[in-house]
Design a protein around this motif. Sequence first.
Motif, PDB file in Angstrom:
ATOM      1  N   GLY A   1       0.802  -1.225   0.000  1.00  0.00           N
ATOM      2  CA  GLY A   1       0.000   0.000   0.000  1.00  0.00           C
ATOM      3  C   GLY A   1       0.830   1.267   0.000  1.00  0.00           C
ATOM      4  N   CYS A   2       2.038   1.234  -0.565  1.00  0.00           N
ATOM      5  CA  CYS A   2       2.862   2.451  -0.576  1.00  0.00           C
ATOM      6  C   CYS A   2       3.244   2.856  -1.985  1.00  0.00           C
ATOM      7  CB  CYS A   2       4.104   2.265   0.293  1.00  0.00           C
ATOM      8  SG  CYS A   2       5.207   0.981  -0.270  1.00  0.00           S
ATOM      9  N   GLU A   3       2.478   2.375  -2.976  1.00  0.00           N
ATOM     10  CA  GLU A   3       2.892   2.606  -4.359  1.00  0.00           C
ATOM     11  C   GLU A   3       2.946   4.082  -4.730  1.00  0.00           C
ATOM     12  OE1 GLU A   3       0.084   1.329  -3.446  1.00  0.00           O
ATOM     13  OE2 GLU A   3      -1.566   2.211  -4.575  1.00  0.00           O
ATOM     14  N   ARG A   4       2.106   4.883  -4.090  1.00  0.00           N
ATOM     15  CA  ARG A   4       2.124   6.296  -4.466  1.00  0.00           C
ATOM     16  C   ARG A   4       3.257   7.068  -3.802  1.00  0.00           C
ATOM     17  NH1 ARG A   4      -3.805   7.619  -3.410  1.00  0.00           N
ATOM     18  NH2 ARG A   4      -3.511   5.617  -2.412  1.00  0.00           N
ATOM     19  N   ARG A   5       3.953   6.390  -2.889  1.00  0.00           N
ATOM     20  CA  ARG A   5       5.060   7.076  -2.222  1.00  0.00           C
ATOM     21  C   ARG A   5       6.431   6.666  -2.770  1.00  0.00           C
ATOM     22  NH1 ARG A   5       5.376   6.604   3.486  1.00  0.00           N
ATOM     23  NH2 ARG A   5       4.137   4.702   3.554  1.00  0.00           N
ATOM     24  N   VAL A   6       6.406   5.850  -3.839  1.00  0.00           N
ATOM     25  CA  VAL A   6       7.684   5.440  -4.425  1.00  0.00           C
ATOM     26  C   VAL A   6       8.249   6.591  -5.256  1.00  0.00           C
ATOM     27  CG1 VAL A   6       8.858   3.840  -5.999  1.00  0.00           C
ATOM     28  CG2 VAL A   6       6.970   3.019  -4.564  1.00  0.00           C
ATOM     29  N   VAL A   7       9.402   7.104  -4.836  1.00  0.00           N
ATOM     30  CA  VAL A   7      10.080   8.120  -5.631  1.00  0.00           C
ATOM     31  C   VAL A   7      11.325   7.496  -6.245  1.00  0.00           C
ATOM     32  CG1 VAL A   7      11.174  10.383  -5.635  1.00  0.00           C
ATOM     33  CG2 VAL A   7       9.226   9.925  -4.099  1.00  0.00           C
ATOM     34  N   TYR A   8      12.127   6.915  -5.375  1.00  0.00           N
ATOM     35  CA  TYR A   8      13.328   6.218  -5.837  1.00  0.00           C
ATOM     36  C   TYR A   8      13.174   4.725  -5.563  1.00  0.00           C
ATOM     37  CZ  TYR A   8      15.504  10.823  -5.957  1.00  0.00           C
ATOM     38  OH  TYR A   8      15.807  12.114  -6.232  1.00  0.00           O
ATOM     39  N   ASP A   9      13.887   3.926  -6.346  1.00  0.00           N
ATOM     40  CA  ASP A   9      13.779   2.486  -6.158  1.00  0.00           C
ATOM     41  C   ASP A   9      15.156   1.842  -5.982  1.00  0.00           C
ATOM     42  OD1 ASP A   9      14.905   1.914  -8.760  1.00  0.00           O
ATOM     43  OD2 ASP A   9      12.997   2.624  -9.600  1.00  0.00           O
TER      44      ASP A   9
ATOM     45  N   GLN B   1      16.966   7.814   1.099  1.00  0.00           N
ATOM     46  CA  GLN B   1      15.915   8.447   0.275  1.00  0.00           C
ATOM     47  C   GLN B   1      14.980   7.419  -0.360  1.00  0.00           C
ATOM     48  OE1 GLN B   1      18.845  10.642  -2.134  1.00  0.00           O
ATOM     49  NE2 GLN B   1      17.616  12.483  -1.793  1.00  0.00           N
ATOM     50  N   ALA B   2      15.514   6.254  -0.630  1.00  0.00           N
ATOM     51  CA  ALA B   2      14.713   5.256  -1.349  1.00  0.00           C
ATOM     52  C   ALA B   2      13.882   4.383  -0.419  1.00  0.00           C
ATOM     53  CB  ALA B   2      15.626   4.385  -2.217  1.00  0.00           C
ATOM     54  N   LEU B   3      14.309   4.263   0.831  1.00  0.00           N
ATOM     55  CA  LEU B   3      13.550   3.417   1.766  1.00  0.00           C
ATOM     56  C   LEU B   3      12.235   4.091   2.117  1.00  0.00           C
ATOM     57  CD1 LEU B   3      16.191   2.098   4.352  1.00  0.00           C
ATOM     58  CD2 LEU B   3      14.886   0.745   2.692  1.00  0.00           C
ATOM     59  N   ILE B   4      11.139   3.375   1.934  1.00  0.00           N
ATOM     60  CA  ILE B   4       9.833   3.948   2.245  1.00  0.00           C
ATOM     61  C   ILE B   4       9.404   3.426   3.604  1.00  0.00           C
ATOM     62  CG2 ILE B   4       7.436   4.130   1.501  1.00  0.00           C
ATOM     63  CD1 ILE B   4       8.540   3.317  -1.322  1.00  0.00           C
ATOM     64  N   LYS B   5       9.148   4.371   4.508  1.00  0.00           N
ATOM     65  CA  LYS B   5       8.779   3.983   5.865  1.00  0.00           C
ATOM     66  C   LYS B   5       7.294   3.634   5.885  1.00  0.00           C
ATOM     67  CE  LYS B   5       9.523   6.094  10.477  1.00  0.00           C
ATOM     68  NZ  LYS B   5       8.996   5.066  11.234  1.00  0.00           N
ATOM     69  N   ASP B   6       6.984   2.499   6.469  1.00  0.00           N
ATOM     70  CA  ASP B   6       5.588   2.072   6.517  1.00  0.00           C
ATOM     71  C   ASP B   6       4.781   3.006   7.418  1.00  0.00           C
ATOM     72  OD1 ASP B   6       3.720  -0.347   5.807  1.00  0.00           O
ATOM     73  OD2 ASP B   6       3.382   0.051   7.936  1.00  0.00           O
ATOM     74  N   LYS B   7       3.521   3.268   7.035  1.00  0.00           N
ATOM     75  CA  LYS B   7       2.676   4.199   7.802  1.00  0.00           C
ATOM     76  C   LYS B   7       2.095   3.526   9.039  1.00  0.00           C
ATOM     77  CE  LYS B   7       2.099   8.167   5.448  1.00  0.00           C
ATOM     78  NZ  LYS B   7       1.595   8.409   4.082  1.00  0.00           N
ATOM     79  N   ARG B   8       2.055   2.188   9.029  1.00  0.00           N
ATOM     80  CA  ARG B   8       1.382   1.488  10.127  1.00  0.00           C
ATOM     81  C   ARG B   8       2.344   1.019  11.201  1.00  0.00           C
ATOM     82  NH1 ARG B   8      -0.965  -1.042   4.885  1.00  0.00           N
ATOM     83  NH2 ARG B   8       1.275  -1.278   4.706  1.00  0.00           N
ATOM     84  N   ILE B   9       3.512   0.530  10.758  1.00  0.00           N
ATOM     85  CA  ILE B   9       4.443  -0.049  11.726  1.00  0.00           C
ATOM     86  C   ILE B   9       5.759   0.705  11.667  1.00  0.00           C
ATOM     87  CG2 ILE B   9       5.500  -2.200  12.557  1.00  0.00           C
ATOM     88  CD1 ILE B   9       3.413  -3.687  10.803  1.00  0.00           C
TER      89      ILE B   9
ATOM     90  N   ALA C   1      11.358  -0.445  -3.112  1.00  0.00           N
ATOM     91  CA  ALA C   1      10.566  -0.871  -4.275  1.00  0.00           C
ATOM     92  C   ALA C   1      11.454  -1.311  -5.435  1.00  0.00           C
ATOM     93  CB  ALA C   1       9.665   0.279  -4.718  1.00  0.00           C
ATOM     94  N   ALA C   2      10.875  -2.134  -6.300  1.00  0.00           N
ATOM     95  CA  ALA C   2      11.591  -2.562  -7.505  1.00  0.00           C
ATOM     96  C   ALA C   2      11.540  -1.440  -8.521  1.00  0.00           C
ATOM     97  CB  ALA C   2      10.952  -3.810  -8.088  1.00  0.00           C
ATOM     98  N   SER C   3      12.453  -1.496  -9.425  1.00  0.00           N
ATOM     99  CA  SER C   3      12.471  -0.502 -10.482  1.00  0.00           C
ATOM    100  C   SER C   3      11.559  -0.979 -11.596  1.00  0.00           C
ATOM    101  CB  SER C   3      13.896  -0.359 -10.973  1.00  0.00           C
ATOM    102  OG  SER C   3      13.900   0.150 -12.270  1.00  0.00           O
ATOM    103  N   GLN C   4      11.017  -0.029 -12.367  1.00  0.00           N
ATOM    104  CA  GLN C   4      10.189  -0.443 -13.489  1.00  0.00           C
ATOM    105  C   GLN C   4      10.959  -0.456 -14.796  1.00  0.00           C
ATOM    106  OE1 GLN C   4       6.707   1.825 -12.630  1.00  0.00           O
ATOM    107  NE2 GLN C   4       5.465  -0.016 -12.481  1.00  0.00           N
ATOM    108  N   THR C   5      12.271  -0.361 -14.685  1.00  0.00           N
ATOM    109  CA  THR C   5      13.093  -0.400 -15.892  1.00  0.00           C
ATOM    110  C   THR C   5      12.900  -1.733 -16.599  1.00  0.00           C
ATOM    111  OG1 THR C   5      15.345  -0.512 -16.714  1.00  0.00           O
ATOM    112  CG2 THR C   5      15.044  -1.205 -14.484  1.00  0.00           C
ATOM    113  N   ARG C   6      13.087  -1.719 -17.911  1.00  0.00           N
ATOM    114  CA  ARG C   6      12.995  -2.980 -18.634  1.00  0.00           C
ATOM    115  C   ARG C   6      14.364  -3.639 -18.760  1.00  0.00           C
ATOM    116  NH1 ARG C   6      10.303  -0.760 -22.897  1.00  0.00           N
ATOM    117  NH2 ARG C   6       8.212  -0.159 -22.270  1.00  0.00           N
ATOM    118  N   ASP C   7      15.380  -2.933 -18.269  1.00  0.00           N
ATOM    119  CA  ASP C   7      16.731  -3.458 -18.365  1.00  0.00           C
ATOM    120  C   ASP C   7      16.966  -4.514 -17.287  1.00  0.00           C
ATOM    121  OD1 ASP C   7      19.377  -3.964 -18.581  1.00  0.00           O
ATOM    122  OD2 ASP C   7      20.053  -1.967 -17.940  1.00  0.00           O
ATOM    123  N   LYS C   8      16.940  -5.763 -17.695  1.00  0.00           N
ATOM    124  CA  LYS C   8      17.060  -6.864 -16.735  1.00  0.00           C
ATOM    125  C   LYS C   8      18.458  -6.946 -16.120  1.00  0.00           C
ATOM    126  CE  LYS C   8      12.966  -8.853 -16.841  1.00  0.00           C
ATOM    127  NZ  LYS C   8      12.110  -8.952 -15.684  1.00  0.00           N
TER     128      LYS C   8
END
Lengths: 270, 250
Positions: free
Chosen positions: A51-59, A72-80, A87-94
């Motif tokens: 549930g943090c997809e909208r907070r992904v800036v860096y991956d 900067q890339a670590l997203i802190k959970d709102k609940r715990i 998050a994973a990157s959406q790059t297509r470069d495997k």
Amino acid sequence: MTEIIVVTSGKGGVGKTTTSASMACGLARRGKRVAVIDFDIGLRNLDLIMGCERRVVYDFVNVINGDCTLKQALIKDKRIETLYVLAASQTRDKDALTEEGVRKVLDQLIADGFDYILCDSPAGIEKGAHLAMYFADRAVVVVNPEVSSVRDSDRILGLLSSKTQRSSNGNGGVKEHLLLTRYNPRRVANGEMMSVGDIKEILGLDVIGVVPESPDVLAASNAGVPVILNDDSTAAEAYSDAVARLLGEELPLRFLEEPKRGFFARMFGG
Amino acid sequence: MTTQRAEAAAAPAIDIRFGQMGLIQVLIWTTDPGAILDELTGRVATAPKFFQRTAVALDVGPLGREPSAEEMRGVLEAVRRAGMCPVGLASGPAAAQALSQPLDLPLLPPFREFHPPAEALGRAGARRVEAVPAELEPEGAAAQVHTHPVRSGQRTYARGRDLVVTAMVGAGAEVIADGCVHVYGALRGRAVAGARGDAAARVFCQEFHAELVSIAGVFRVFETLPPELAGQPVQAWLDGDVLRFERLGV
Ligand SMILES: Nc1ncnc2c1ncn2[C@@H]1O[C@H](COP(=O)(O)OP(=O)(O)OP(=O)(O)O)[C@@H](O)[C@H]1O
Ligand SMILES: [Mg+2]
């Protein structure tokens, strides 16, 4: 001491991401500092389930490439409090993930004093899956009660015992656990699915948890709340038990039998 | 990005490794493509995973004469249509020498000498599939011991000696020895004893669920393995040309 745990399976769609999210929450809820990393480059999934997809800036790949700091890339959970998502990157470069890059990020997380790092592996046995398991101290092998999933898990267990850092440097190898998901006691009883006993025997490993097939899982991913946080779900209880066993507690397995249905449910087929 | 490309350029285009262990040999008793196709498709169907797209070498020795290249093209076509991939000729028989060039197939030495069992002579089609032996190893070596499970996709080979596995062998895994294979656990994969032709080699296991058992090239796949032995401690040995199975400790 940081422990790196890979959640892996070989076969796709068996419940790795669901398991990574719930186990990460379960460990963090017990006060552990936890980072959960999505290794499925190109198919971001973990952030949705968390549930943090909208907070992904860096991956993950941004950190590896030095586009940002790990902090900067670590997203802190709102609940715990003690839970972080990378998050994973959406790059297509495997090839965006490299062994060196992954090592660098893990080393920083270790230096930061995380208790657990969970690596959510992509399906298959290609590079992404290899890198997700390479540095692991432990592995949770997610398996569904069917032949192809069991066979793929055997394959993955073979790789864990031969293609990981621990297997090659004589550190006693990766500690392996099985987690059965989408377990449907009725179909097991009908002989349509394999039983816990069969799977334990075929893979020669102990089972750290059996998560029943449950509609709560899909509802949870849609809501972006890991299913373990759902207070009245058997899947949540099963994941909580698995977390306890991972921490060394001994609990009997639950939800191996079909729940007794009430009179009305039986009458009206509900 | 640029560094990655530099790395790619420096990487070798190919790697060459030696190892023909486990190459399967098809003995040709006739050059009648129809007879070969019939018999092979039957065999491939009983073990599709094992034979589909498997590299095989053809041995024309049992024919007892030199077939023409034209005849052999028919044979090759039949073997291919059955799903196998012919990759060479067994170099034993003189006929193979002459055929190598026109068929554009390499000679693969050295094969175990073949003595056709009397009752098998005269039968049509590919009679038997054999493992190709490599060069010999000094005798008297202690067994090779493997203490971890052998998992699906893994293969363990004890060269010139026995193989002892003190854990399970998963479905799709292969345990191979030039001597005997001993499995102190469940055997769900393939066990190959006498990989270089030792007909006295045996397979032993604590819990029998094998996909395939082979001794000195004579094999049986699970569909034809005795079902009453499933889950039992079992040994397998070669009695002449017949693979026999028996419950251990009775
Ligand atoms: N216990 C369960 N009961 C019902 N559905 C489940 C359960 N566990 C997982 N699922 C469903 O299975 C699907 C796949 O789950 P998930 O994404 O966790 O698998 P995955 O192994 O990470 O997949 P991939 O290999 O694509 O990464 C999802 O639709 C999820 O909702
Ligand atoms: Mg996933």
